[in-house]
Design an enzyme around this catalytic site. Sequence first.
Site, short mmCIF file in Angstrom:
data_model
loop_
_atom_site.label_atom_id
_atom_site.label_comp_id
_atom_site.label_asym_id
_atom_site.label_seq_id
_atom_site.Cartn_x
_atom_site.Cartn_y
_atom_site.Cartn_z
CE1 TYR A 14 -3.78 -2.35 0.45
CE2 TYR A 14 -2.49 -3.29 2.23
CZ TYR A 14 -3.55 -3.36 1.36
OH TYR A 14 -4.40 -4.44 1.40
CG HIS A 19 -7.02 4.45 1.48
ND1 HIS A 19 -7.89 5.52 1.57
CD2 HIS A 19 -7.68 3.39 2.03
CE1 HIS A 19 -9.01 5.13 2.14
NE2 HIS A 19 -8.91 3.86 2.43
CE1 TYR A 65 -3.66 -3.69 5.81
CE2 TYR A 65 -3.73 -4.75 7.96
CZ TYR A 65 -3.23 -4.67 6.67
OH TYR A 65 -2.29 -5.57 6.26
CG ASN A 67 -11.93 0.61 6.62
OD1 ASN A 67 -11.60 1.66 6.09
ND2 ASN A 67 -12.49 -0.37 5.95
CG ASN A 113 -15.33 3.19 5.93
OD1 ASN A 113 -16.40 3.68 6.29
ND2 ASN A 113 -15.24 2.36 4.91
#
Length: 187
Positions: A14, A19, A65, A67, A113
């Site tokens: 990632y 994000h 993560y 969320n 989120n």
Amino acid sequence: MKCIVGLGNPGRKYKKTRHNIGFMVIDELLHRHRWGPLKKDKFHGKHTIEHLQGEKVVLLQPQTYMNLSGQSIRPLIDFYEIAPEDVLVIYDELDLPTGKIRLRQKGGHGGHNGIRSIIDHLGTKEFNRIRIGVGRPTSPIPVVDYVLGSFPKSEQEIVSDSIHKAADACEKWLEKPFLEVMNEFNA
């Protein structure tokens, strides 16, 4: 003491995704001030404590993560006794054009989120934010795939500029009230 949180997802997979732009701003602050690396710890994140502009500041990249970001932030600010209004969260924003930054003192989650998790865990919407635009997908691609995708080469320069500008705003916040910084950077 203040706390600057960059949101993102852990792991190499990632690292350069939309994000993870919050992580990129924290990395920029570490780089420009030649601060040591973040350390993994009991707060489900990587953090360090530094001094800048006469202010003690905690830099945090949650490793839960996106969320579940609130699961990292809450225990850290409780441990260091940091008030929610002394927290600044940096994250990606679909509803802003790529490279545009917007500062806010409070507000809802807007469908993000990570911010929803923070609001749930802090029990308040009263924390500072820097939203960095990543735009919306122009092709029929699911939003989750879009935000977990990398920026195309054509956007690299504007994204780099937004990361630098967001880091500048973080530094200014250590010198003066967030409302003043907001007025300066939202102009």
